[in-house]
Design a protein around this motif. Structure first.
Motif, PDB file in Angstrom:
ATOM      1  N   GLU A  47       0.832  -1.202   0.000  1.00 37.09           N
ATOM      2  CA  GLU A  47       0.000   0.000   0.000  1.00 37.09           C
ATOM      3  C   GLU A  47       0.867   1.253   0.000  1.00 37.09           C
ATOM      4  N   ALA A  48       1.974   1.239   0.754  1.00 35.65           N
ATOM      5  CA  ALA A  48       2.866   2.399   0.776  1.00 35.65           C
ATOM      6  C   ALA A  48       3.467   2.642  -0.608  1.00 35.65           C
ATOM      7  N   GLU A  49       3.816   1.567  -1.305  1.00 36.42           N
ATOM      8  CA  GLU A  49       4.354   1.719  -2.660  1.00 36.42           C
ATOM      9  C   GLU A  49       3.310   2.289  -3.609  1.00 36.42           C
ATOM     10  N   ARG A  50       2.070   1.857  -3.431  1.00 28.79           N
ATOM     11  CA  ARG A  50       1.001   2.394  -4.280  1.00 28.79           C
ATOM     12  C   ARG A  50       0.806   3.880  -4.034  1.00 28.79           C
ATOM     13  N   ARG A  51       0.806   4.269  -2.759  1.00 31.02           N
ATOM     14  CA  ARG A  51       0.629   5.694  -2.441  1.00 31.02           C
ATOM     15  C   ARG A  51       1.828   6.512  -2.900  1.00 31.02           C
ATOM     16  N   GLY A  52       3.014   5.935  -2.745  1.00 36.86           N
ATOM     17  CA  GLY A  52       4.212   6.657  -3.167  1.00 36.86           C
ATOM     18  C   GLY A  52       4.227   6.921  -4.656  1.00 36.86           C
ATOM     19  N   ALA A  53       3.641   6.014  -5.426  1.00 39.44           N
ATOM     20  CA  ALA A  53       3.592   6.196  -6.874  1.00 39.44           C
ATOM     21  C   ALA A  53       2.567   7.256  -7.275  1.00 39.44           C
ATOM     22  N   GLU A  54       1.610   7.513  -6.392  1.00 42.96           N
ATOM     23  CA  GLU A  54       0.541   8.457  -6.718  1.00 42.96           C
ATOM     24  C   GLU A  54       0.851   9.889  -6.301  1.00 42.96           C
ATOM     25  N   GLU A  55       1.641  10.027  -5.245  1.00 41.30           N
ATOM     26  CA  GLU A  55       1.875  11.388  -4.750  1.00 41.30           C
ATOM     27  C   GLU A  55       3.254  11.515  -4.151  1.00 41.30           C
ATOM     28  N   ALA A  56       3.789  12.703  -4.184  1.00 44.77           N
ATOM     29  CA  ALA A  56       5.058  13.016  -3.535  1.00 44.77           C
ATOM     30  C   ALA A  56       4.786  14.110  -2.521  1.00 44.77           C
ATOM     31  N   VAL A  57       5.020  13.823  -1.247  1.00 43.50           N
ATOM     32  CA  VAL A  57       4.750  14.789  -0.184  1.00 43.50           C
ATOM     33  C   VAL A  57       6.005  14.983   0.635  1.00 43.50           C
ATOM     34  N   PRO A  58       6.152  16.136   1.338  1.00 48.88           N
ATOM     35  CA  PRO A  58       7.361  16.389   2.123  1.00 48.88           C
ATOM     36  C   PRO A  58       7.502  15.422   3.284  1.00 48.88           C
ATOM     37  N   VAL A  59       8.744  15.236   3.710  1.00 48.27           N
ATOM     38  CA  VAL A  59       9.044  14.332   4.818  1.00 48.27           C
ATOM     39  C   VAL A  59       9.038  15.113   6.118  1.00 48.27           C
ATOM     40  N   GLY A  60       8.478  14.551   7.182  1.00 42.38           N
ATOM     41  CA  GLY A  60       8.482  15.170   8.498  1.00 42.38           C
ATOM     42  C   GLY A  60       9.874  15.131   9.092  1.00 42.38           C
ATOM     43  N   ARG A  61      10.071  15.823  10.187  1.00 42.84           N
ATOM     44  CA  ARG A  61      11.400  15.941  10.779  1.00 42.84           C
ATOM     45  C   ARG A  61      11.928  14.624  11.345  1.00 42.84           C
ATOM     46  N   ASP A 121       6.732  10.254   3.666  1.00 43.80           N
ATOM     47  CA  ASP A 121       7.467   9.789   2.504  1.00 43.80           C
ATOM     48  C   ASP A 121       7.149   8.300   2.370  1.00 43.80           C
ATOM     49  N   PHE A 122       6.207   7.969   1.481  1.00 41.13           N
ATOM     50  CA  PHE A 122       5.760   6.590   1.366  1.00 41.13           C
ATOM     51  C   PHE A 122       6.829   5.686   0.751  1.00 41.13           C
ATOM     52  N   GLY A 123       7.762   6.270   0.016  1.00 41.78           N
ATOM     53  CA  GLY A 123       8.865   5.489  -0.502  1.00 41.78           C
ATOM     54  C   GLY A 123       9.747   4.969   0.625  1.00 41.78           C
ATOM     55  N   LEU A 124      10.080   5.855   1.575  1.00 41.87           N
ATOM     56  CA  LEU A 124      10.861   5.448   2.741  1.00 41.87           C
ATOM     57  C   LEU A 124      10.096   4.440   3.590  1.00 41.87           C
ATOM     58  N   LEU A 125       8.798   4.689   3.754  1.00 45.21           N
ATOM     59  CA  LEU A 125       7.976   3.783   4.546  1.00 45.21           C
ATOM     60  C   LEU A 125       7.952   2.389   3.919  1.00 45.21           C
ATOM     61  N   ALA A 126       7.751   2.330   2.617  1.00 45.51           N
ATOM     62  CA  ALA A 126       7.724   1.036   1.925  1.00 45.51           C
ATOM     63  C   ALA A 126       9.062   0.314   2.061  1.00 45.51           C
ATOM     64  N   ALA A 127      10.165   1.049   1.927  1.00 43.34           N
ATOM     65  CA  ALA A 127      11.492   0.432   2.033  1.00 43.34           C
ATOM     66  C   ALA A 127      11.713  -0.141   3.429  1.00 43.34           C
ATOM     67  N   ALA A 128      11.266   0.595   4.461  1.00 38.65           N
ATOM     68  CA  ALA A 128      11.420   0.114   5.837  1.00 38.65           C
ATOM     69  C   ALA A 128      10.600  -1.148   6.066  1.00 38.65           C
ATOM     70  N   LEU A 129       9.389  -1.168   5.539  1.00 39.66           N
ATOM     71  CA  LEU A 129       8.534  -2.350   5.684  1.00 39.66           C
ATOM     72  C   LEU A 129       9.124  -3.549   4.943  1.00 39.66           C
ATOM     73  N   ARG A 130       9.702  -3.316   3.777  1.00 37.59           N
ATOM     74  CA  ARG A 130      10.353  -4.403   3.035  1.00 37.59           C
ATOM     75  C   ARG A 130      11.559  -4.938   3.811  1.00 37.59           C
ATOM     76  N   ASP A 131      12.264  -4.058   4.530  1.00 33.79           N
ATOM     77  CA  ASP A 131      13.382  -4.506   5.348  1.00 33.79           C
ATOM     78  C   ASP A 131      12.913  -5.481   6.423  1.00 33.79           C
ATOM     79  N   ILE A 132      11.775  -5.163   7.063  1.00 33.09           N
ATOM     80  CA  ILE A 132      11.237  -6.072   8.079  1.00 33.09           C
ATOM     81  C   ILE A 132      10.860  -7.405   7.439  1.00 33.09           C
ATOM     82  N   GLU A 133      10.257  -7.360   6.246  1.00 35.63           N
ATOM     83  CA  GLU A 133       9.902  -8.594   5.543  1.00 35.63           C
ATOM     84  C   GLU A 133      11.143  -9.445   5.277  1.00 35.63           C
ATOM     85  N   ARG A 134      12.235  -8.806   4.845  1.00 34.81           N
ATOM     86  CA  ARG A 134      13.454  -9.555   4.550  1.00 34.81           C
ATOM     87  C   ARG A 134      14.041 -10.182   5.812  1.00 34.81           C
ATOM     88  N   VAL A 135      14.007  -9.441   6.911  1.00 30.50           N
ATOM     89  CA  VAL A 135      14.513  -9.978   8.177  1.00 30.50           C
ATOM     90  C   VAL A 135      13.691 -11.193   8.599  1.00 30.50           C
TER      91      VAL A 135
END
Length: 228
Positions: A160-174, A185-199
């Motif tokens: 879902e994060a990857e889908r949202r990231g492909a639809e919009e680009a929004v600023p990242v919080g601090r 930043d849904f791209g960062l969120l998706a990458a973090a979730l994929r890291d958990i999946e790999r672990v």
């Protein structure tokens, strides 16, 4: 429980979360075993169920009850799909569990082993996955601020994060991974979730130790002695 039910005032409900994974329920009308086909709803993934105490599946900022509190049942040797919640999250484990959380400042996944009675708080939008390390159904008490399972921001998965990231680009919080009110930043969120999946794929979800299994046996024996 049947005998106790006759002593309960009307409106009072009693739950017995058994060490073997069963849930007994009693009120003035009698006692029975709760099961997924009755008072439980699907809880993010197949084989996991939730019974709401406060709020419901439709809870959201537009339909608020401030929070949802529910009893969850997690199948043996299983884990939730990694996800992030739109609100903060509290989980009380009543068995041997684990929680893989993504530590954004350190850029790594931290695996936290939980034991019966351990309560973990997870901030909003922090990627994580809760798992049952044991061989019996695991009971958890889960509280989420603001969202029920039917809301789109209750559990945002990598897909879902990857889908949202492909639809919009929004600023990242601090904090790097922030709530949507600040900008995610849904791209960062998706990458973090994929890291958990790999672990999870490489390490698995962990297992119980001999000492933990011995303690679980003692807990079942104590429960049999303590209950009426």
């Amino acid at each position: 429980m049947e005998r106790l039910s006759r002593e309960l005032p009307y409106g009072v409900e009693l739950f017995h979360l058994r060490p073997d994974g069963g849930v007994l329920f009693a009120d003035r009308e009698g006692a029975r075993v709760l099961g997924p086909r009755e008072e439980f709803l699907r809880f993010i993934d197949d084989g996991k169920f939730a019974h709401y105490f406060i709020g419901d599946a439709q809870t959201s900022p537009d339909r608020p009850s401030n929070a949802t509190v529910k009893l969850g049942v997690v199948g043996p040797r299983s884990a939730f799909t990694p996800h992030a919640h739109g609100g903060e999250h509290f989980v009380l484990s009543l068995g041997h569990a684990s929680c893989g959380v993504y530590d954004a400042p350190r850029g790594r996944v931290t695996e936290i082993r939980l034991f019966p009675g351990a309560l973990i708080r997870i901030p909003e939008m922090m990627p994580h996955s809760f798992a049952n390390r044991g061989r019996k159904p695991l009971h958890i008490l889960a509280a989420n601020t603001g969202f029920g399972v039917d809301h789109e921001d209750y559990a945002i998965t990598a897909k879902e994060a990857e889908r949202r990231g492909a639809e919009e680009a929004v600023p990242v919080g601090r904090h790097g991974l922030s709530s949507r009110s600040v900008g995610t930043d849904f791209g960062l969120l998706a990458a973090a979730l994929r890291d958990i999946e790999r672990v999870q794929q490489v390490r698995g979800i962990g297992s119980t130790t001999v000492r933990e299994r011995f303690a679980a046996g003692l807990r079942r024996a104590a429960s049999a002695l303590e209950r009426p």
